[in-house]
Design a protein around this motif. Sequence first.
Motif, PDB file in Angstrom:
ATOM      1  N   GLU A 102       0.812  -1.217   0.000  1.00  0.00           N
ATOM      2  CA  GLU A 102       0.000   0.000   0.000  1.00  0.00           C
ATOM      3  C   GLU A 102       0.847   1.269   0.000  1.00  0.00           C
ATOM      4  O   GLU A 102       0.310   2.377  -0.034  1.00  0.00           O
ATOM      5  N   SER A 103       2.162   1.121   0.030  1.00  0.00           N
ATOM      6  CA  SER A 103       3.053   2.282  -0.007  1.00  0.00           C
ATOM      7  C   SER A 103       3.250   2.683  -1.465  1.00  0.00           C
ATOM      8  O   SER A 103       4.179   2.221  -2.142  1.00  0.00           O
ATOM      9  N   VAL A 104       2.362   3.559  -1.967  1.00  0.00           N
ATOM     10  CA  VAL A 104       2.389   3.938  -3.382  1.00  0.00           C
ATOM     11  C   VAL A 104       2.466   5.448  -3.594  1.00  0.00           C
ATOM     12  O   VAL A 104       2.644   5.893  -4.731  1.00  0.00           O
ATOM     13  N   VAL A 105       2.324   6.239  -2.532  1.00  0.00           N
ATOM     14  CA  VAL A 105       2.320   7.698  -2.671  1.00  0.00           C
ATOM     15  C   VAL A 105       3.563   8.276  -2.012  1.00  0.00           C
ATOM     16  O   VAL A 105       3.830   8.031  -0.830  1.00  0.00           O
ATOM     17  N   ASP A 106       4.341   9.045  -2.774  1.00  0.00           N
ATOM     18  CA  ASP A 106       5.542   9.686  -2.238  1.00  0.00           C
ATOM     19  C   ASP A 106       5.164  10.888  -1.368  1.00  0.00           C
ATOM     20  O   ASP A 106       4.095  11.480  -1.537  1.00  0.00           O
ATOM     21  N   ALA A 107       6.067  11.231  -0.451  1.00  0.00           N
ATOM     22  CA  ALA A 107       5.919  12.460   0.330  1.00  0.00           C
ATOM     23  C   ALA A 107       6.862  13.494  -0.268  1.00  0.00           C
ATOM     24  O   ALA A 107       8.067  13.484  -0.001  1.00  0.00           O
ATOM     25  N   LEU A 108       6.335  14.371  -1.113  1.00  0.00           N
ATOM     26  CA  LEU A 108       7.140  15.372  -1.800  1.00  0.00           C
ATOM     27  C   LEU A 108       7.166  16.657  -0.985  1.00  0.00           C
ATOM     28  O   LEU A 108       6.119  17.230  -0.673  1.00  0.00           O
ATOM     29  N   THR A 109       8.372  17.100  -0.636  1.00  0.00           N
ATOM     30  CA  THR A 109       8.512  18.331   0.152  1.00  0.00           C
ATOM     31  C   THR A 109       9.188  19.446  -0.647  1.00  0.00           C
ATOM     32  O   THR A 109       9.253  20.581  -0.173  1.00  0.00           O
ATOM     33  N   GLY A 110       9.711  19.110  -1.809  1.00  0.00           N
ATOM     34  CA  GLY A 110      10.481  20.084  -2.570  1.00  0.00           C
ATOM     35  C   GLY A 110      11.964  20.009  -2.294  1.00  0.00           C
ATOM     36  O   GLY A 110      12.768  20.596  -3.014  1.00  0.00           O
ATOM     37  N   ASP A 111      12.330  19.272  -1.254  1.00  0.00           N
ATOM     38  CA  ASP A 111      13.740  19.093  -0.887  1.00  0.00           C
ATOM     39  C   ASP A 111      14.064  17.601  -0.960  1.00  0.00           C
ATOM     40  O   ASP A 111      13.482  16.803  -0.217  1.00  0.00           O
ATOM     41  N   PRO A 112      14.978  17.196  -1.849  1.00  0.00           N
ATOM     42  CA  PRO A 112      15.310  15.770  -1.963  1.00  0.00           C
ATOM     43  C   PRO A 112      15.768  15.140  -0.657  1.00  0.00           C
ATOM     44  O   PRO A 112      15.614  13.942  -0.448  1.00  0.00           O
ATOM     45  N   ASP A 196      -0.761  17.083   0.564  1.00  0.00           N
ATOM     46  CA  ASP A 196      -1.215  15.719   0.814  1.00  0.00           C
ATOM     47  C   ASP A 196      -2.562  15.564   0.114  1.00  0.00           C
ATOM     48  O   ASP A 196      -3.613  15.872   0.677  1.00  0.00           O
ATOM     49  N   TYR A 197      -2.510  15.091  -1.116  1.00  0.00           N
ATOM     50  CA  TYR A 197      -3.721  15.039  -1.925  1.00  0.00           C
ATOM     51  C   TYR A 197      -4.715  14.000  -1.425  1.00  0.00           C
ATOM     52  O   TYR A 197      -5.915  14.115  -1.673  1.00  0.00           O
ATOM     53  N   VAL A 198      -4.225  13.003  -0.729  1.00  0.00           N
ATOM     54  CA  VAL A 198      -5.133  12.006  -0.158  1.00  0.00           C
ATOM     55  C   VAL A 198      -5.929  12.634   0.980  1.00  0.00           C
ATOM     56  O   VAL A 198      -7.146  12.477   1.079  1.00  0.00           O
ATOM     57  N   ALA A 199      -5.243  13.382   1.852  1.00  0.00           N
ATOM     58  CA  ALA A 199      -5.930  14.061   2.943  1.00  0.00           C
ATOM     59  C   ALA A 199      -6.901  15.114   2.421  1.00  0.00           C
ATOM     60  O   ALA A 199      -7.915  15.426   3.074  1.00  0.00           O
ATOM     61  N   GLY A 201      -8.798  14.734  -0.050  1.00  0.00           N
ATOM     62  CA  GLY A 201      -9.987  14.095  -0.612  1.00  0.00           C
ATOM     63  C   GLY A 201      -9.768  13.342  -1.905  1.00  0.00           C
ATOM     64  O   GLY A 201     -10.728  12.792  -2.457  1.00  0.00           O
ATOM     65  N   GLY A 202      -8.547  13.295  -2.398  1.00  0.00           N
ATOM     66  CA  GLY A 202      -8.284  12.566  -3.632  1.00  0.00           C
ATOM     67  C   GLY A 202      -8.287  11.065  -3.401  1.00  0.00           C
ATOM     68  O   GLY A 202      -7.798  10.576  -2.380  1.00  0.00           O
ATOM     69  N   VAL A 203      -8.845  10.335  -4.349  1.00  0.00           N
ATOM     70  CA  VAL A 203      -8.885   8.877  -4.267  1.00  0.00           C
ATOM     71  C   VAL A 203      -7.646   8.319  -4.971  1.00  0.00           C
ATOM     72  O   VAL A 203      -7.412   8.603  -6.162  1.00  0.00           O
ATOM     73  N   VAL A 204      -6.842   7.567  -4.241  1.00  0.00           N
ATOM     74  CA  VAL A 204      -5.609   7.004  -4.802  1.00  0.00           C
ATOM     75  C   VAL A 204      -5.963   6.000  -5.890  1.00  0.00           C
ATOM     76  O   VAL A 204      -6.692   5.028  -5.654  1.00  0.00           O
ATOM     77  N   THR A 205      -5.427   6.226  -7.090  1.00  0.00           N
ATOM     78  CA  THR A 205      -5.766   5.399  -8.246  1.00  0.00           C
ATOM     79  C   THR A 205      -4.489   5.006  -8.985  1.00  0.00           C
ATOM     80  O   THR A 205      -3.986   5.769  -9.817  1.00  0.00           O
ATOM     81  N   PRO A 206      -3.908   3.835  -8.708  1.00  0.00           N
ATOM     82  CA  PRO A 206      -2.742   3.379  -9.478  1.00  0.00           C
ATOM     83  C   PRO A 206      -3.151   3.042 -10.915  1.00  0.00           C
ATOM     84  O   PRO A 206      -4.246   2.534 -11.158  1.00  0.00           O
ATOM     85  N   VAL A 207      -2.262   3.336 -11.846  1.00  0.00           N
ATOM     86  CA  VAL A 207      -2.532   3.108 -13.266  1.00  0.00           C
ATOM     87  C   VAL A 207      -1.528   2.097 -13.783  1.00  0.00           C
ATOM     88  O   VAL A 207      -0.311   2.326 -13.719  1.00  0.00           O
ATOM     89  N   ARG A 208      -2.021   0.985 -14.303  1.00  0.00           N
ATOM     90  CA  ARG A 208      -1.137  -0.108 -14.689  1.00  0.00           C
ATOM     91  C   ARG A 208      -0.217   0.241 -15.857  1.00  0.00           C
ATOM     92  O   ARG A 208       0.953  -0.095 -15.871  1.00  0.00           O
ATOM     93  N   GLY A 209      -0.715   0.907 -16.867  1.00  0.00           N
ATOM     94  CA  GLY A 209       0.088   1.217 -18.031  1.00  0.00           C
ATOM     95  C   GLY A 209       0.206   0.041 -18.976  1.00  0.00           C
ATOM     96  O   GLY A 209      -0.497  -0.964 -18.844  1.00  0.00           O
ATOM     97  N   ASP A 210       1.132   0.142 -19.924  1.00  0.00           N
ATOM     98  CA  ASP A 210       1.259  -0.894 -20.948  1.00  0.00           C
ATOM     99  C   ASP A 210       2.524  -1.741 -20.781  1.00  0.00           C
ATOM    100  O   ASP A 210       2.981  -2.383 -21.719  1.00  0.00           O
TER     101      ASP A 210
END
Length: 293
Positions: A102-112, A196-199, A201-210
Amino acid sequence: MRLPNWLSPHLAALRAVLVFTVLLGLAYPLALVAVGRLPGLDGRADGSLATAGGRTVGSVLIGQSFTDADGNAVPRYFQSRPSAAGDGYDPRATAAGNLGPESVVDALTGDPETSTQSLLTQVCARSRAIGEREGVDGRRPYCTPDGVGAVLAVFRADGLTGRVTRVVSVNQAAPATPFVTTWAGVAVEVGRPGHDYVAEGGVVTPVRGDAPAEPAVPADAVTAGGSGLDPHISPAYAHIQVGRVARERGADPAAVRRLVAEHTTGRVLGFMGGPAVNVLKLNLALDEAFPAR
């Protein structure tokens, strides 16, 4: 002279302590040390150490990295699997990453330095890098072409239902280009650090791709072992490295493949686990058969 009644139990206890101290504190440990000195067992008792040129280079029981001072793979050697132990293969910090599916969303802060990658993005980044290094297809399902998790935060008018009002590629930040341009007719945005787009209200949606269902880069090449000290890789991971190693050493790829086969062990007791290749043993055999140019 008869001893007082209260003293007899104490003397019996003292005798028991002395007897068991001699048996279990001296005789038993010395017996085990003696057994460990028997021919055929002494090497294992000392830690199954491997030597080259008269110096100890590691243990065949503990994995190690074959990288340069900057952490880049040394091209002439087979590479080990990732490690979450300390800075990598640190026996003093043996541990797993404790990240799950379930660990699929990164925590982006702008600082690597402070941003943290999800397990999915770690896997995607490793697969892409290995694909480029070994000249194979590094694509994986649910990964973007730029090597992060292909995950959208989908916002709907009524929370979980209704029309889609906004879509964000949460693991991609500007100046990246969204891995899909639209979703359900809505233009896809890249993520903004600190959100935090999940907080929100965004629904986490993984996309399989090709990407192919069976990636060319095997799972053990992109995931760490439970202890972080696994000395083995799968034969599949070894085989995709043969071309690079043979090229760097000026060797016949068929001869390198034979070395891989010679250092491949079967399942434990014939049914547990899978075939495995000890990376240290294989690299030492490479140095002996095809010295670096």
